[in-house]
Design a protein around this motif. Structure first.
Motif, PDB file in Angstrom:
ATOM      1  N   ILE A 187       0.834  -1.205   0.000  1.00  0.00           N
ATOM      2  CA  ILE A 187       0.000   0.000   0.000  1.00  0.00           C
ATOM      3  C   ILE A 187       0.867   1.254   0.000  1.00  0.00           C
ATOM      4  O   ILE A 187       0.600   2.211  -0.738  1.00  0.00           O
ATOM      5  N   ASP A 188       1.930   1.259   0.812  1.00  0.00           N
ATOM      6  CA  ASP A 188       2.848   2.404   0.822  1.00  0.00           C
ATOM      7  C   ASP A 188       3.478   2.609  -0.552  1.00  0.00           C
ATOM      8  O   ASP A 188       3.623   3.740  -1.024  1.00  0.00           O
ATOM      9  N   PHE A 189       3.854   1.515  -1.203  1.00  0.00           N
ATOM     10  CA  PHE A 189       4.439   1.595  -2.544  1.00  0.00           C
ATOM     11  C   PHE A 189       3.436   2.249  -3.507  1.00  0.00           C
ATOM     12  O   PHE A 189       3.793   3.148  -4.271  1.00  0.00           O
ATOM     13  N   ILE A 190       2.200   1.787  -3.468  1.00  0.00           N
ATOM     14  CA  ILE A 190       1.170   2.350  -4.348  1.00  0.00           C
ATOM     15  C   ILE A 190       0.960   3.834  -4.040  1.00  0.00           C
ATOM     16  O   ILE A 190       0.840   4.659  -4.955  1.00  0.00           O
ATOM     17  N   GLN A 191       0.941   4.176  -2.757  1.00  0.00           N
ATOM     18  CA  GLN A 191       0.743   5.577  -2.355  1.00  0.00           C
ATOM     19  C   GLN A 191       1.861   6.474  -2.872  1.00  0.00           C
ATOM     20  O   GLN A 191       1.620   7.646  -3.179  1.00  0.00           O
ATOM     21  N   ASP A 192       3.075   5.931  -2.965  1.00  0.00           N
ATOM     22  CA  ASP A 192       4.240   6.722  -3.371  1.00  0.00           C
ATOM     23  C   ASP A 192       4.403   6.858  -4.886  1.00  0.00           C
ATOM     24  O   ASP A 192       5.261   7.628  -5.335  1.00  0.00           O
ATOM     25  N   GLN A 193       3.613   6.141  -5.665  1.00  0.00           N
ATOM     26  CA  GLN A 193       3.759   6.162  -7.115  1.00  0.00           C
ATOM     27  C   GLN A 193       2.838   7.210  -7.735  1.00  0.00           C
ATOM     28  O   GLN A 193       1.611   7.107  -7.634  1.00  0.00           O
ATOM     29  N   PRO A 194       3.413   8.231  -8.392  1.00  0.00           N
ATOM     30  CA  PRO A 194       2.570   9.265  -9.021  1.00  0.00           C
ATOM     31  C   PRO A 194       1.595   8.679 -10.050  1.00  0.00           C
ATOM     32  O   PRO A 194       0.470   9.176 -10.181  1.00  0.00           O
TER      33      PRO A 194
END
Length: 142
Positions: free
Chosen positions: A65-72
C-alpha cells in the motif's frame, strides 16, 4: 468463441501428449476436461486496502500500500483502493501486480495470492471443443 480462440484450442489439443488418444477418439468431453484443467478468467471482484491486508498480512500489505501511495502514476488507483472498488481480476491490475514484483514492492507469492482473488474457473464446454476441432460433417479442422 472467436476463430483465434478456436485455433488456440486446436493447437493446444494437438500439442499435448495427454490429449492424443482422446483426440484420435474424437471424445470432445474428455478433451474439454483435459484442456479445462487450470483454465481461468478474470472476475469482477472489487478489493480495497482491507482485502490486501487480510490476504498478504499487515506487514506485506502495508509495504504494498505504501508503494502504491508513493507512485505518481497510481494517483487514480488510490481512490479505488480506498473505496474498495479496485477490480482485482482486470488484466491491467493483474499485470501491475506482476510489475510490482519486479520492482520489489511485493513478493511473487503475495502477488499470486492477490491475483487469485480476481480469477475464476473458465472451463471449456464439450460444444466449444467440438466446434474448435471439427467441422459440422465431423471432419477435423486444420
Amino acid at each position: 468463441m472467436t476463430p483465434e480462440q478456436q485455433a488456440e484450442i486446436r493447437q493446444l489439443a494437438r500439442s499435448r501428449p495427454d490429449c492424443a488418444e482422446v483426440l484420435a477418439a474424437r471424445d470432445c468431453q474428455a478433451l474439454a476436461d483435459l484442456l479445462s484443467a487450470g483454465r481461468t478468467c478474470g472476475n469482477d471482484r472489487e478489493v480495497g486496502y482491507g482485502t490486501i491486508l487480510e490476504v498478504i498480512g499487515v506487514a506485506a500489505g502495508n509495504g504494498l500500500i505504501d508503494f502504491i501511495q508513493d507512485q505518481p502514476d497510481m494517483r487514480h488507483v488510490r481512490p479505488l483502493l480506498e473505496q474498495g472498488r479496485l477490480r482485482i481480476g482486470s488484466t491491467l491490475v493483474q499485470s501491475s501486480l506482476q510489475a510490482f514484483v519486479v520492482a520489489g514492492a511485493v513478493t511473487q507469492a503475495n502477488a499470486d495470492a492477490l491475483c487469485a482473488l480476481g480469477l475464476q474457473p473458465d472451463p471449456l464446454t464439450t460444444q466449444q471443443v467440438a466446434e474448435a476441432l471439427f467441422h459440422p460433417d465431423g471432419s477435423e479442422k486444420e
